[in-house]
Every structure is written in structure tokens, then in C-alpha cells.
Motif scaffolding. Structure first.
Motif: not given
Length: 403
Positions: A154-155, A178-182, A184-186
């Protein structure tokens, strides 16, 4: 000047252009020339800035007090409002003197790295990563050390991965959730584990939190300092109004950190750009002082588009599409497509694939090479619903998917 003299400095000559902006510019140029191109490359909301924010800017423009230089660190009411926002939303106590207002989030990124990095330092950079991070790190003379997490993870990187990559030269970790580019949220637990690892090992954390309010499926954003307050003396928080309030063009960001870091960054900015535009700061003040109702309506639209895009992309053979839980990007793995013939042409890389998609389907996407992970494509769903469906439908047809 001798014939072999270098005209452009080695530092600037080594910088790669922003791949995301380049793709967006190409799509807009083709569209201006009459091609029916749909752009999935830009990382900006397609909504206008809320009227109450625009009104605040209009009023500020008429006030002569905003026609003059103001403190480099930023207007005090804005810095105080940011601190109040952190207190209300994150239960964090921050001194306004530890806040520096910057010309957009990118300036905050560059100044954060410039403040703490020296040549020879290493920065752990979870990949896929936003394109600007490695370039900003390189300008300091430090080195980025990619730590890759693929679609199956999940990146999201783990503490074990970070520890395996850590050396005596490790100075900092970039954390973007939350991630750029994916997208994904930890989770809170994952964030706490990484924060505590950084604290135990004396590793700085540069936490990019600009997508904090764009989360879905009941997922909650967690700041590293919420779960590890003791990390404050080795943490720099980065944020801005661009994504949350649809204000990408207003160019107001900020960095929050220990007093000595903010003092150094403020000194740097005093020579670099001086104060941020006062009218834009007043607009940002209206944004962060208001409620999040305008943000919620935008988030609902993003959520609808997210679900539509994931469903449609999953119908394309060879596309592996994790469900993003934040930001406004989908990042499918396309490795199973590479090496095959598509639309009469053989594609070997995701860069080849992105070029072919633009040529055949006339939609613009960003290849994974731009984010440090070849074999992927980034699609932004920050565009209208009709364009989204039309664009992905064209892509489906390119791969032989009908209906």
C-alpha cells in the motif's frame, strides 16, 4: 570566457524539471491547439477558491497597510490563526514565533532542507515520492536515499525498512501522509511507530501535511507530533492553503519547527523573497480562520471521483490498482502491461506507456519514473466528473475494454 567555461552552474544544471508540471503544460498546449486532450497530471483542485476568501483578498487589496513590506516571518494574525488551527484540530501547542509563512508549500520544502542539511548528510525518502523532494535535497549537497514501498505494501514503508537504510550519515526522514503521488495514508499506529523510531535514533522528520483534510473511507489523518510530542525539537511540519482550500495559485504555505530552525529559515527567506504577498496572506487568514464546510463539499466530490476512477481503472487488463485513502491521486502498477504490444506499439517503460496514452487516448498521465518508481502511472482525479469518465473510457478502449 574560455571555451570550456560552464555557463550554467552544476547545481542548477543537475535539477530535473517538474515532471508533473511538464505533463500538465503539454496537455494544456495540445488542448489550446485544438486537440481534445484531458489532463490527469495536475495536482490541484479544479474548484474555485471560496467566495469569502476572495472577498477577504479584495478588501485587503484596498487597504494601504498591505501595500508595504511586512515581517519576513509572516503576518502575526495569520501565524496565530495557524497555531489556533493546530490546537483545535490536533491538540498541539505551537508558538507563533515558531511559524514561518512561505511562498507556497514548495518554498517551505526547500527551506526546511536548507535549514538542517549539509553536504554528506543522507535523507531517507520513502518512494514513490513527490518529484520536488530529491531535487531540493540535492541542492543542499545532501543525498536522498530512496526507501521503496510497492503496491503490495500500500505504498507505505515500515520501521524495519527505515532502520535497514539508516547509516551514520542519516540526518532526516521525509514523511508525507496523505501521500503524493499514491494517496496512501499512514494509520495512527504506523505513524507512531515511525515517529518513535526517529526519536530514538536522532533522525529529523520533515512531515509534509498539506493533504491532511483530504482523507476518505473513515480514515483519519495523524500528525507525527500528535503521537510523539517529544519529537518536536527534531521535526519540521510543512503545510499550506493550496490543496485544502483550493488555493494553489495564491502561493501561501508555512513551515513549523524548533526556534533555531525557524530563525535560520527566516534569515534565509529575508534574502530570498522577503515577505509573502500581504493580500495572499490575508486570504489565507480568512481560509484557516473559517470552518471546514467548504473543504467538506470539495472532499465529497473528490471521494466520488476516487471511487469512479478506481472502479474504471481496475477493468483494464494488467492494471493493479490499490484504493487510495487520501489526497486526490490513484497510482496503479502497470508492470504487467510493459513489454507488450499496445495499440500497435511495444512499450518497454511506464514513460513509453504514458507517451503512447497521450498519443492514442489523448489523455495526459504522469509516469512512475517521475516519482522514483518505474512501472506505475499517476492519475489525478482533481478534474470534473464528465472529463474523468470520458478520459478513462478512452483509456479502456485503448486496451480493448468496451462498456
Amino acid at each position: 570566457m574560455s571555451s570550456n567555461a560552464r555557463r550554467i552552474s552544476a547545481r542548477l544544471a543537475a535539477i530535473a524539471p517538474s515532471a508533473t508540471l511538464a505533463v500538465d503544460a503539454k496537455a494544456k498546449a495540445l488542448k489550446a491547439a485544438g486537440a481534445p486532450v484531458i489532463g490527469f497530471g495536475a495536482g490541484e483542485p479544479d474548484f474555485p477558491t471560496a467566495p469569502y476568501i476572495v472577498k477577504a483578498a479584495q478588501e485587503a487589496a484596498a487597504n494601504p497597510a498591505n501595500h508595504r513590506y511586512s515581517p519576513t516571518k509572516g503576518l502575526l494574525p495569520l501565524r496565530e490563526a495557524i497555531c489556533q488551527k493546530l490546537a483545535n484540530e490536533r491538540d498541539l501547542t505551537v508558538d507563533p514565533n515558531n511559524v514561518l509563512i512561505t511562498n507556497g508549500g514548495k518554498q517551505a520544502v526547500f527551506q526546511a532542507f536548507a535549514s538542517i542539511l549539509d553536504p554528506g548528510d543522507e535523507v531517507l525518502l520513502p518512494a514513490p515520492y513527490w518529484t520536488t523532494y530529491p531535487e531540493a535535497i540535492a541542492l543542499t549537497g545532501a543525498s536522498a536515499v530512496p526507501v521503496v514501498a510497492d503496491a503490495k505494501a500500500d505504498y507505505k514503508v515500515t520501521v524495519d525498512q527505515l532502520e535497514a537504510a539508516r547509516t551514520e550519515n542519516t540526518k532526516a526522514l521525509v514523511f508525507c501522509s496523505p501521500s503524493n503521488p499514491t494517496g496512501a495514508v499512514y494509520s495512527r499506529e504506523e505513524t507512531a511507530a515511525i515517529a518513535n523510531w526517529a526519536l530514538e535514533n536522532g533522525v529529523w522528520v520533515i512531515s509534509d501535511e498539506i493533504y491532511e483534510h483530504l482523507v476518505y473511507d473513515g480514515v483519519e489523518f495523524t500528525s507525527v507530533l500528535e503521537v510523539c510530542p517529544d519529537l518536536a525539537e527534531q521535526t519540521i511540519l510543512l503545510n499550506g492553503v493550496a490543496k485544502t482550500y483550493a488555493m494553489t495559485g495564491w502561493r501561501v504555505g508555512w513551515m513549523i519547527g524548533p526556534a533555531d530552525v525557524i530563525a535560520a529559515a527566516t534569515n534565509f527567506q529575508s534574502h530570498l523573497t522577503s515577505n509573502v504577498c500581504n493580500v495572499a496572506q490575508q486570504a489565507a487568514l480568512a481560509a484557516v480562520s473559517g470552518d471546514l464546510s467548504v473543504v467538506e463539499s470539495m472532499r465529497e466530490a473528490f471521494n466520488r471521483r476516487r471511487l469512479t476512477m478506481v472502479e474504471m481503472l481496475r477493468k483494464i487488463p494488467g492494471f493493479e490498482v490499490p484504493t487510495p485513502q487520501g489526497a486526490f491521486y490513484v497510482y496503479p502498477e502497470v508492470k504487467n502491461v510493459l513489454g507488450k504490444e499496445i495499440a500497435g506499439k511495444k512499450v518497454e517503460t511506464s514513460t513509453d506507456l504514458a507517451a503512447l496514452i497521450l498519443e492514442v487516448a489523448q489523455i495526459a498521465v504522469v509516469p512512475g519514473e517521475a516519482f522514483g518508481t518505474p512501472g506505475y502511472l499517476r492519475f489525478s482525479y482533481s478534474l470534473g466528473d464528465d472529463d474523468l469518465v470520458e478520459g478513462i473510457t478512452r483509456l479502456q478502449k485503448m486496451f480493448g475494454v468496451e462498456g
